[in-house]
Structure formats: C-alpha cells, structure tokens
Design a protein around this motif. Structure first.
Motif, PDB file in Angstrom:
ATOM      1  N   ILE A   1       0.242  -1.629  12.318  1.00  0.00           N
ATOM      2  CA  ILE A   1      -0.820  -0.920  13.042  1.00  0.00           C
ATOM      3  C   ILE A   1      -0.732   0.580  12.774  1.00  0.00           C
ATOM      4  O   ILE A   1       0.272   1.213  13.103  1.00  0.00           O
ATOM      5  N   PRO A   2      -1.769   1.167  12.185  1.00  0.00           N
ATOM      6  CA  PRO A   2      -1.776   2.608  11.930  1.00  0.00           C
ATOM      7  C   PRO A   2      -2.131   3.378  13.201  1.00  0.00           C
ATOM      8  O   PRO A   2      -2.180   2.804  14.292  1.00  0.00           O
ATOM      9  N   THR A   3      -2.401   4.649  13.064  1.00  0.00           N
ATOM     10  CA  THR A   3      -2.705   5.476  14.224  1.00  0.00           C
ATOM     11  C   THR A   3      -4.075   5.129  14.784  1.00  0.00           C
ATOM     12  O   THR A   3      -5.094   5.382  14.161  1.00  0.00           O
ATOM     13  N   ILE A   4      -4.068   4.524  15.960  1.00  0.00           N
ATOM     14  CA  ILE A   4      -5.292   4.140  16.659  1.00  0.00           C
ATOM     15  C   ILE A   4      -5.126   4.518  18.122  1.00  0.00           C
ATOM     16  O   ILE A   4      -4.051   4.328  18.697  1.00  0.00           O
ATOM     17  N   LYS A   5      -6.165   5.025  18.733  1.00  0.00           N
ATOM     18  CA  LYS A   5      -6.105   5.265  20.166  1.00  0.00           C
ATOM     19  C   LYS A   5      -5.924   3.930  20.888  1.00  0.00           C
ATOM     20  O   LYS A   5      -6.592   2.948  20.562  1.00  0.00           O
ATOM     21  N   PRO A   6      -5.018   3.876  21.861  1.00  0.00           N
ATOM     22  CA  PRO A   6      -4.790   2.607  22.562  1.00  0.00           C
ATOM     23  C   PRO A   6      -6.052   1.969  23.131  1.00  0.00           C
ATOM     24  O   PRO A   6      -6.178   0.741  23.122  1.00  0.00           O
ATOM     25  N   ASP A   7      -7.001   2.788  23.593  1.00  0.00           N
ATOM     26  CA  ASP A   7      -8.207   2.193  24.167  1.00  0.00           C
ATOM     27  C   ASP A   7      -9.156   1.664  23.095  1.00  0.00           C
ATOM     28  O   ASP A   7     -10.214   1.123  23.406  1.00  0.00           O
ATOM     29  N   GLN A   8      -8.761   1.795  21.820  1.00  0.00           N
ATOM     30  CA  GLN A   8      -9.548   1.230  20.724  1.00  0.00           C
ATOM     31  C   GLN A   8      -8.882   0.005  20.094  1.00  0.00           C
ATOM     32  O   GLN A   8      -9.416  -0.571  19.150  1.00  0.00           O
ATOM     33  N   TYR A   9      -7.733  -0.381  20.621  1.00  0.00           N
ATOM     34  CA  TYR A   9      -7.034  -1.526  20.047  1.00  0.00           C
ATOM     35  C   TYR A   9      -7.933  -2.749  19.945  1.00  0.00           C
ATOM     36  O   TYR A   9      -7.940  -3.465  18.938  1.00  0.00           O
ATOM     37  N   ASP A  10      -8.691  -3.023  21.010  1.00  0.00           N
ATOM     38  CA  ASP A  10      -9.474  -4.265  21.019  1.00  0.00           C
ATOM     39  C   ASP A  10     -10.635  -4.231  20.041  1.00  0.00           C
ATOM     40  O   ASP A  10     -11.257  -5.261  19.776  1.00  0.00           O
ATOM     41  N   GLN A  11     -10.944  -3.060  19.481  1.00  0.00           N
ATOM     42  CA  GLN A  11     -12.000  -2.973  18.474  1.00  0.00           C
ATOM     43  C   GLN A  11     -11.506  -3.420  17.099  1.00  0.00           C
ATOM     44  O   GLN A  11     -12.292  -3.852  16.260  1.00  0.00           O
TER      45      GLN A  11
ATOM     46  N   VAL B   1       0.861  -1.182   0.000  1.00  0.00           N
ATOM     47  CA  VAL B   1       0.000   0.000   0.000  1.00  0.00           C
ATOM     48  C   VAL B   1       0.895   1.229   0.000  1.00  0.00           C
ATOM     49  O   VAL B   1       1.664   1.460   0.944  1.00  0.00           O
ATOM     50  N   THR B   2       0.815   2.026  -1.052  1.00  0.00           N
ATOM     51  CA  THR B   2       1.736   3.151  -1.223  1.00  0.00           C
ATOM     52  C   THR B   2       1.534   4.228  -0.166  1.00  0.00           C
ATOM     53  O   THR B   2       2.433   4.565   0.589  1.00  0.00           O
ATOM     54  N   ASP B   3       0.343   4.777  -0.088  1.00  0.00           N
ATOM     55  CA  ASP B   3       0.051   5.796   0.923  1.00  0.00           C
ATOM     56  C   ASP B   3      -0.571   5.091   2.120  1.00  0.00           C
ATOM     57  O   ASP B   3      -1.767   5.205   2.391  1.00  0.00           O
ATOM     58  N   TYR B   4       0.262   4.364   2.833  1.00  0.00           N
ATOM     59  CA  TYR B   4      -0.230   3.416   3.834  1.00  0.00           C
ATOM     60  C   TYR B   4      -1.045   4.079   4.938  1.00  0.00           C
ATOM     61  O   TYR B   4      -2.156   3.649   5.246  1.00  0.00           O
ATOM     62  N   ALA B   5      -0.498   5.118   5.549  1.00  0.00           N
ATOM     63  CA  ALA B   5      -1.165   5.730   6.700  1.00  0.00           C
ATOM     64  C   ALA B   5      -2.555   6.237   6.342  1.00  0.00           C
ATOM     65  O   ALA B   5      -3.527   6.015   7.073  1.00  0.00           O
ATOM     66  N   THR B   6      -2.667   6.898   5.192  1.00  0.00           N
ATOM     67  CA  THR B   6      -3.957   7.438   4.770  1.00  0.00           C
ATOM     68  C   THR B   6      -4.920   6.339   4.360  1.00  0.00           C
ATOM     69  O   THR B   6      -6.090   6.338   4.745  1.00  0.00           O
ATOM     70  N   GLU B   7      -4.420   5.380   3.589  1.00  0.00           N
ATOM     71  CA  GLU B   7      -5.264   4.298   3.094  1.00  0.00           C
ATOM     72  C   GLU B   7      -5.830   3.458   4.241  1.00  0.00           C
ATOM     73  O   GLU B   7      -6.991   3.051   4.216  1.00  0.00           O
ATOM     74  N   MET B   8      -5.006   3.216   5.252  1.00  0.00           N
ATOM     75  CA  MET B   8      -5.468   2.381   6.362  1.00  0.00           C
ATOM     76  C   MET B   8      -6.551   3.067   7.183  1.00  0.00           C
ATOM     77  O   MET B   8      -7.423   2.391   7.759  1.00  0.00           O
ATOM     78  N   GLN B   9      -6.543   4.367   7.259  1.00  0.00           N
ATOM     79  CA  GLN B   9      -7.612   5.073   7.953  1.00  0.00           C
ATOM     80  C   GLN B   9      -8.965   4.756   7.304  1.00  0.00           C
ATOM     81  O   GLN B   9      -9.979   4.612   7.987  1.00  0.00           O
TER      82      GLN B   9
END
Length: 437
Positions: A100-110, A78-86
C-alpha cells in the motif's frame, strides 16, 4: 537494494497525500469477494526488486501455488515503487496484491478491499494501525523492523567493552574505547547517502517511553530541549561527531561499502534499523568474516533503567478494490505473512505475534529491552506532525537538517549544538503556534 528506501522512515511517516483518479469499486459477483473461492490469476506488485532478481519470489510462487493449485501468481517488480504507484492507482489496473503506497486513510475504501474488522485481527497480528481506518483493516504488514544500532561485536570486544551502553555518556565512552584500542571507525554516519542519517529518527518515542511521541513532538513548541526524544536522538549524533568518533571525511562515505566495512570490523557501529542486519551479515560472509560478528543493540537511552525499542511495520500488503480474484489475493497475503520464511531470512520482527523474534533481536530479550509500537494519531491529527514540519521548513524525514548538524559538529559550518537547537526550536515553535488556531 530497494529495501533501503523504506526501512526506517516507514515506521513513523504517517502523513498521506490525496490520490487522484478513479474511486469506483470492483465487480460484485460472489467470486470477487474476500471470502469467495480461492482461485484465479493474481498479479503481485512488489518493491522488493532484489527478491525477484535472486529467485526468492520464484520459490514463494511455487510454494504458494502448491498449496493453492487453482491460483496462478504473476510477480511484477517495480523499481521506483512509490512514484510509480501514484500513477498506477489513478487507473483501475494496479495489480491484485500491492504494497500500500501513500494514501489518506479515509480513501482506503476507494482503492483497497476491506479485509475485515481490525478488532478481529488484533490477537493475531502486529502493526495494524497503519492500514486501519474507522475500525476496518485494509492491509497487513509484511514484517516489521526495530530501531537501534547495528554493531560489530568483535570490534566492541576488542575495545574491551563488556556491557552495551544504555546512556549517551556510556555510548561516548565506548566509542572512545573503540577509537583508542582498535583500528575501526567507532561510528559511521553514512552522511553522503543522506537517507541513512534519518534512520535514528525511528527511535522517536523509545527514548522517553512515549507511544504518542509523534503527536507530542508535533505539539511541543521547543522539542530540541533536554529531556525530549528528538533532543536525545540528535544530540547523540552531534556529540559523537564533535568528539571525533566518526569517519574523518563524511563527504566521502559510501553506503554499499559501509556494509563491507562493518562486516569486516573496520566500522564499530551504525545507527540503522534491524532490517540492515541481514545485509551486514551477508557482507561479512562475502568478505571472509563471520556473520556472527554482527549484532543489534537498543538506542542508548533508558527510562528508570528500562530500555525500549520502537518497532513498526514495513509496507502493508493490501488487496486491490478492482481485483477479480480477491479471495486468492487475500490468501496470498496471509500465506506470505504467516507461512513463508521471509521475516526469518530477513531478520525482521514477525507480523504474526505467535512467531519468535529473529535471531538478531534475541539479544533484546536477553537484555530486557521492551519492544513498543507507536500509537495511531487521534482522529484529525493524522497529518499534524508532517504539517508542522512543512510549516517549520524542517525536513523531519530527510537529511538536510541532520547534515547541517554534522557539519556544525565537525567545524565545517558556523554555530554549536545550543545555537542550532535554538534555531530549530524557533522555527518549530513558530509553526506550532501558527497551527493552533
């Protein structure tokens, strides 16, 4: 190369934005658990497009499937990985193994399958805090980086330098020797690329031996004051430019060309993470020079004579909550982190503690440099540094304020170091004060 966008910033950028979309869990059958049978088909999403293009991933897949013949692996770059993963993670279809992209730690289990208790991994792996929440581990880093300075050993030797600098004063003296005795640019800022100027920020904590440096900075009303990490980091850049020890025209710097220039001895040093060493070595060899000319040194600072280098993990690899072959996905992560030759070839700090440091960092051991990891932020303060920076309107992880720093130092903008640091302190201090309540 996709690698460059995440190298240094990933070491300290711990702020997270909320992920929208689904929060459901995967199927609950026995084959869909971490400790189930290692079989099935898995898709691995990767930001390392270069490793797909050069065939490295093909080799990894063959080696892994030879060990686990009941698993079939598909790689998607995935070229634009951070944006695409959102976008992808607002659905249930975002692969089985992901960086793992930018996720709040308290959302990991989701979004991610828990791998086990963090305490159970501590004896085996480095870099755990970034993908841990409430005692549970959700990801394992695919190698790590050290912060410091990439340099051309031959240039430094030709300049008559016999010992590496451990203070800014020694650093400036050495750069002056390079300017006086060689044809190389002593320090190349890579001003135009922008992101390259942010790399030195990864030394936060290493200057003062403060493993809680991000919180220290976030709560300091005047961090651009002598004796702090950020003062030393930004002073090194400013004073090097002001002394005429950098490229003549920073507006024309070129990142790709800089690899060739340092590899062939036309640049003395660049402040980058250890991830860059393999690229500079390759550029040296591709252009008729020796890869052995490229070295890596600690940031020129010490605490009572002891130097420190901050290390941190690159992307953490995690298992999707929605994977239908979680055991196979988890097996792939353990294999790529612990058995593949990735960290050795890339010159990265191994995530597995028992593995040796790469050749590029053995000089650290010889020099007695201590490797240090930054502590996770206390509960409730995970985003404090980024919140403060946003409030102060200082792009702490970006190039704008640092480019202005260079412009002032080279006489292209008004002011001097004292006035600019005072301006930064005023903005930062007001932000800290406003967030206290």
């Amino acid at each position: 190369m996709a690698k460059k966008a995440f190298a240094g910033i990933a070491l300290l950028a711990t702020a997270a934005v909320a992920m929208s979309g689904c929060a459901g869990s995967g199927a609950d059958d026995a084959s869909n658990t971490i400790d189930g049978d290692i079989k099935g088909e898995i898709k691995v999403l990767t930001w390392r497009t270069d490793l797909v293009q050069d065939g490295t991933y093909d080799r990894y897949v063959k080696e892994f499937e030879a060990k686990y013949p009941d698993v079939k692996v598909k790689i998607e770059a995935v070229t634009d990985y951070a944006t695409e993963m959102q976008t992808r993670m607002s659905t249930t279809n975002y692969g089985d193994v992901i960086g793992i992209p930018t996720i709040k730690p308290d959302q990991y289990d989701q979004f991610l399958e828990p791998l086990g208790k963090t305490a159970d991994f501590e004896d085996t792996y480095r870099f755990l805090p970034a993908a841990s929440y409430d005692g549970t581990q959700y990801g394992i880093a695919w190698g790590g980086n050290a912060n410091g300075v990439v340099y051309n050993k031959k240039v430094w030797e030709e300049a008559g330098i016999t010992t590496l600098p451990t203070t800014e004063e020694e650093w400036l003296e050495d750069l002056q020797k390079i300017k006086d005795n060689t044809d190389a640019v002593p320090l190349y800022t890579n001003y135009k690329a922008g992101w390259t100027l942010t790399q030195s920020f990864g030394n936060l904590g290493g200057v003062t031996d403060d493993a809680d440096a991000p919180i220290t900075l976030a709560e300091d009303e005047a961090p651009w004051s002598e004796g702090t990490d950020v003062y030393a980091i930004d002073s090194l850049l400013y004073d090097s430019v002001a002394a005429g020890l950098t490229e003549d025209d920073p507006l024309t710097t070129d990142w790709e060309q800089s690899k060739v220039l340092i590899g062939t001895g036309k640049i003395g040093a660049m402040t980058l993470g250890s991830w860059a060493v393999s690229q500079m070595k390759a550029a040296a060899e591709d252009n008729g020079a020796s890869a052995d000319d490229i070295g890596f040194m600690a940031f020129p600072a010490n605490v009572d004579g002891q130097q420190y280098a901050v290390i941190g993990g690159d992307y953490n690899l995690g298992v999707s909550k929605h994977s239908k072959a979680k055991a196979a996905a988890w097996a792939f992560i353990q294999w790529i982190v612990g058995e593949s030759d990735y960290v050795e070839v890339q010159g990265m700090v191994p995530t597995v503690k028992s593995q040796p440091l790469p050749e590029a960092l053995t000089s650290f051991e010889d020099a007695g440099v201590d490797l240090m990891e930054i502590n996770p932020a206390p509960a409730g303060k995970e985003a404090l540094l980024n919140t403060t920076a946003d409030k102060a309107q200082i792009d702490l992880y970006g190039p704008i304020y640092r480019q202005k720093l260079v412009d002032i130092a080279r006489g292209a903008a008004d002011g001097d170091k004292d006035s600019y640091f005072a301006e930064l302190n005023d903005k930062w201090g007001a932000a800290v004060e406003s967030l206290k309540g």
